[in-house]
Design a protein around this motif. Structure first.
Motif, mmCIF file in Angstrom:
data_model
loop_
_atom_site.group_PDB
_atom_site.id
_atom_site.type_symbol
_atom_site.label_atom_id
_atom_site.label_comp_id
_atom_site.label_asym_id
_atom_site.label_seq_id
_atom_site.Cartn_x
_atom_site.Cartn_y
_atom_site.Cartn_z
ATOM 1 N N ASP A 1 0.834 -1.189 0.000
ATOM 2 C CA ASP A 1 0.000 0.000 0.000
ATOM 3 C C ASP A 1 0.882 1.257 0.000
ATOM 4 O OD1 ASP A 1 -1.471 2.291 1.537
ATOM 5 O OD2 ASP A 1 -3.073 0.937 0.913
ATOM 6 N N PRO A 2 0.716 2.144 -0.979
ATOM 7 C CA PRO A 2 1.623 3.304 -1.076
ATOM 8 C C PRO A 2 1.510 4.246 0.115
ATOM 9 C CG PRO A 2 -0.183 3.471 -2.673
ATOM 10 C CD PRO A 2 -0.231 2.097 -2.106
ATOM 11 N N ASP A 3 0.319 4.400 0.686
ATOM 12 C CA ASP A 3 0.165 5.287 1.845
ATOM 13 C C ASP A 3 0.887 4.730 3.067
ATOM 14 O OD1 ASP A 3 -1.557 7.464 0.844
ATOM 15 O OD2 ASP A 3 -2.981 5.851 0.494
ATOM 16 N N ILE A 4 0.736 3.428 3.300
ATOM 17 C CA ILE A 4 1.419 2.816 4.436
ATOM 18 C C ILE A 4 2.925 2.878 4.254
ATOM 19 C CG2 ILE A 4 1.877 0.594 5.557
ATOM 20 C CD1 ILE A 4 -1.071 0.000 5.420
ATOM 21 N N ARG A 5 3.387 2.620 3.050
ATOM 22 C CA ARG A 5 4.832 2.677 2.803
ATOM 23 C C ARG A 5 5.369 4.092 3.017
ATOM 24 N NH1 ARG A 5 6.053 -0.589 -2.707
ATOM 25 N NH2 ARG A 5 8.171 -0.081 -2.057
ATOM 26 N N ARG A 6 4.581 5.080 2.577
ATOM 27 C CA ARG A 6 5.014 6.480 2.736
ATOM 28 C C ARG A 6 5.079 6.851 4.219
ATOM 29 N NH1 ARG A 6 1.615 10.607 3.411
ATOM 30 N NH2 ARG A 6 -0.157 9.404 2.593
ATOM 31 N N ILE A 7 4.068 6.464 4.968
ATOM 32 C CA ILE A 7 4.028 6.818 6.395
ATOM 33 C C ILE A 7 5.099 6.057 7.167
ATOM 34 C CG2 ILE A 7 2.611 6.654 8.482
ATOM 35 C CD1 ILE A 7 0.215 7.169 6.508
ATOM 36 N N ARG A 8 5.295 4.798 6.822
ATOM 37 C CA ARG A 8 6.341 4.015 7.484
ATOM 38 C C ARG A 8 7.705 4.691 7.300
ATOM 39 N NH1 ARG A 8 7.794 -1.004 9.264
ATOM 40 N NH2 ARG A 8 9.919 -1.634 8.736
ATOM 41 N N ALA A 9 7.987 5.102 6.082
ATOM 42 C CA ALA A 9 9.272 5.764 5.804
ATOM 43 C C ALA A 9 9.404 7.056 6.593
ATOM 44 C CB ALA A 9 9.397 6.029 4.305
ATOM 45 N N ALA A 10 8.308 7.823 6.674
ATOM 46 C CA ALA A 10 8.361 9.095 7.402
ATOM 47 C C ALA A 10 8.543 8.872 8.895
ATOM 48 C CB ALA A 10 7.080 9.890 7.133
ATOM 49 N N ARG A 11 7.890 7.843 9.448
ATOM 50 C CA ARG A 11 7.970 7.598 10.886
ATOM 51 C C ARG A 11 9.329 7.036 11.297
ATOM 52 N NH1 ARG A 11 3.204 8.210 13.754
ATOM 53 N NH2 ARG A 11 4.186 7.072 15.472
ATOM 54 N N GLU B 1 -7.357 10.933 3.229
ATOM 55 C CA GLU B 1 -6.219 11.815 3.493
ATOM 56 C C GLU B 1 -6.122 12.140 4.978
ATOM 57 O OE1 GLU B 1 -8.587 12.307 1.294
ATOM 58 O OE2 GLU B 1 -7.605 12.206 -0.669
ATOM 59 N N GLY B 2 -7.275 12.383 5.599
ATOM 60 C CA GLY B 2 -7.275 12.675 7.025
ATOM 61 C C GLY B 2 -6.804 11.504 7.858
ATOM 62 N N LYS B 3 -7.209 10.317 7.452
ATOM 63 C CA LYS B 3 -6.782 9.119 8.177
ATOM 64 C C LYS B 3 -5.266 8.961 8.109
ATOM 65 C CE LYS B 3 -6.677 4.102 7.653
ATOM 66 N NZ LYS B 3 -7.183 2.929 6.918
ATOM 67 N N TRP B 4 -4.710 9.064 6.912
ATOM 68 C CA TRP B 4 -3.271 8.850 6.769
ATOM 69 C C TRP B 4 -2.467 9.971 7.431
ATOM 70 C CZ3 TRP B 4 -2.853 4.125 6.247
ATOM 71 C CH2 TRP B 4 -3.608 3.378 5.342
ATOM 72 N N LEU C 1 -3.057 -4.340 12.067
ATOM 73 C CA LEU C 1 -1.981 -4.666 11.128
ATOM 74 C C LEU C 1 -1.562 -3.429 10.340
ATOM 75 C CD1 LEU C 1 -0.138 -6.764 9.844
ATOM 76 C CD2 LEU C 1 -1.995 -7.340 8.260
ATOM 77 N N GLU C 2 -2.509 -2.596 9.943
ATOM 78 C CA GLU C 2 -2.175 -1.342 9.252
ATOM 79 C C GLU C 2 -1.255 -0.485 10.110
ATOM 80 O OE1 GLU C 2 -5.245 1.012 7.484
ATOM 81 O OE2 GLU C 2 -6.518 -0.712 7.097
ATOM 82 N N LEU C 3 -1.608 -0.343 11.378
ATOM 83 C CA LEU C 3 -0.800 0.475 12.283
ATOM 84 C C LEU C 3 0.589 -0.117 12.467
ATOM 85 C CD1 LEU C 3 -3.659 1.115 14.839
ATOM 86 C CD2 LEU C 3 -2.507 2.914 13.542
#
Length: 404
Positions: A174-184, A261-264, A282-284
């Motif tokens: 999932d591109p959103d999860i990958r993006r957030i994982r990288a940022a975190r 967008e708000g969720k991510w 699992l998403e988290l």
């Protein structure tokens, strides 16, 4: 394999299954040299791949025993309708996706009428969690299972179920999860007076109504102990009115959002989360957001279902890691004071937070696959069809064979 048209019967009963099916069929169109024709039940994703659904598949999105009983005549009629349509269409392969209460009943009827039809089950039923006796029964009407979780092939083998292949989970790519994982992974520490708590009370009205009153007291206690704390609460549009009503009198009102967008954005900004048990855990985990898992069952589930559950944890990250990564609290264990202290330990750099993030990284590693789920699933289906075709040629009598 020849250039002939490949007819696929496909049945998806929920939005998540429809998305998986659309992705797999798209991959099949790339891998298969001929034309592909679809027949069955699905939603927008499968319709984009050419399916004309037999009926509106939202009719199958029914939760809770009371709703099932209320709409049982409709469900039974749809099971018969779908099975009869599949039998009349005589597809080359039947792909059933999740929603086992519906799809498996159809598959059993179709297999009885078409015993040589290959049947593939996408999304392994949770036989490893409860009703283990379902696994060997599936062998009568399922040839292959495509699993989303890495421990499921071994579980199905142990339970004598159909041959199962781990194809991967869509959340890994999932591109959103990958993006957030990288940022975190590189996010700086937040100031002590600017804590952000992510609240995820579920997507069903029953879940929300049971959990939000507890979250309300927790939020009040957290605000008293942590001045300046803010609360983020993503929800689905159909539950917005309920969420806003239940949070209207909170001393510190959460920021409610209903957009993706708000969720991510909430995932990216939160220090830690308190969430209802489910796929969201699992998403988290994959996004590296520390979380506490909570759930409160209704009296019917407490009375009749919980005693049948065999699995040691309801949190998928825990099962994948094979140890407790995410703390879980059920029913009366879901207490405001407990959640307050869990959040406080997970929101800052503590041993608990570091251990959880280490567990998350293990889960992420174990869920990796060499290719995307759709491609892997398409390969299993084409291999099954090739095997069936070769077997049919082997057992076909030659023209010189004597007649009897």
């Amino acid at each position: 394999m020849t250039q002939e048209t490949l007819k696929i019967g496909v049945i998806a009963g929920e939005v998540s299954g429809d998305l998986l099916g659309g992705d797999l069929i798209a991959a099949l169109r790339v891998a298969y040299p001929g034309n592909i024709e679809l027949v069955g039940v699905g939603g927008e994703a499968l319709e984009r791949q050419g399916l004309k659904s037999l009926f509106d598949f939202s009719e199958l999105s029914i939760m809770g025993l009371s709703q099932v009983l209320k709409r049982l005549p409709l469900l039974l009629r749809r099971i018969r309708q779908t099975a009869e349509a599949m039998i009349a269409a005589r597809p080359d392969v039947l792909l059933i996706i999740d929603s086992p209460d519906f799809t498996h009943r159809v598959a059993r009827r179709v297999r009885k009428a078409l015993p040589d039809l290959p049947v593939v089950n996408y999304v392994c039923p949770s036989v490893w969690a409860w009703k283990e006796e379902r696994a060997p029964r599936m062998r009568a009407y399922v040839d292959r299972v495509l699993a989303l979780l890495p421990f499921e092939p071994a579980a199905m083998e142990r339970l004598d179920g159909p041959q199962t292949t781990y194809v991967g989970h869509r959340l890994i790519g999932d591109p959103d999860i990958r993006r957030i994982r990288a940022a975190r992974l590189v996010r700086p520490d937040r100031a002590p007076d600017d804590r952000l708590c992510l609240l995820l009370p579920g997507s069903r009205s029953t879940e929300i109504s049971r959990l939000l009153p507890v979250f309300a007291q927790m939020a009040q206690d957290l605000a008293a102990r942590n001045p300046g704390i803010r609360f983020l609460l993503p929800t689905v549009p159909r539950q917005e009115a309920l969420v806003r009503r239940l949070t209207a009198d909170w001393p510190v009102k959460p920021q409610v959002t209903t957009t993706a967008e708000g969720k991510w954005q909430a995932f990216a900004e939160a220090d830690a989360a308190i969430a209802a048990s489910g796929t969201i855990i699992l998403e988290l985990a994959l996004a590296r957001v520390p979380v506490v898992s909570t759930y409160r069952f209704d009296w019917l589930a407490n009375t009749f279902l919980l005693k049948k559950v065999k699995v040691w944890s309801a949190a998928i990250p825990n099962i994948i890691a094979d140890y407790i990564v995410v703390p879980e609290f059920l029913n009366e264990q879901v207490r405001p004071g407990t959640l307050v202290r869990c959040f406080e330990r997970l929101a800052v750099d503590t041993a608990e937070r570091r251990a959880m993030l280490e567990g998350y990284d293990l889960v992420h590693e174990r869920m990796q696959t060499p290719r995307p789920p759709g491609e892997a699933g398409a390969a299993v289906i084409l291999d099954l069809l090739a095997t069936k075709k070769a077997g049919a040629k082997t057992h076909r009598p030659s023209s010189s064979s004597p007649s009897h």
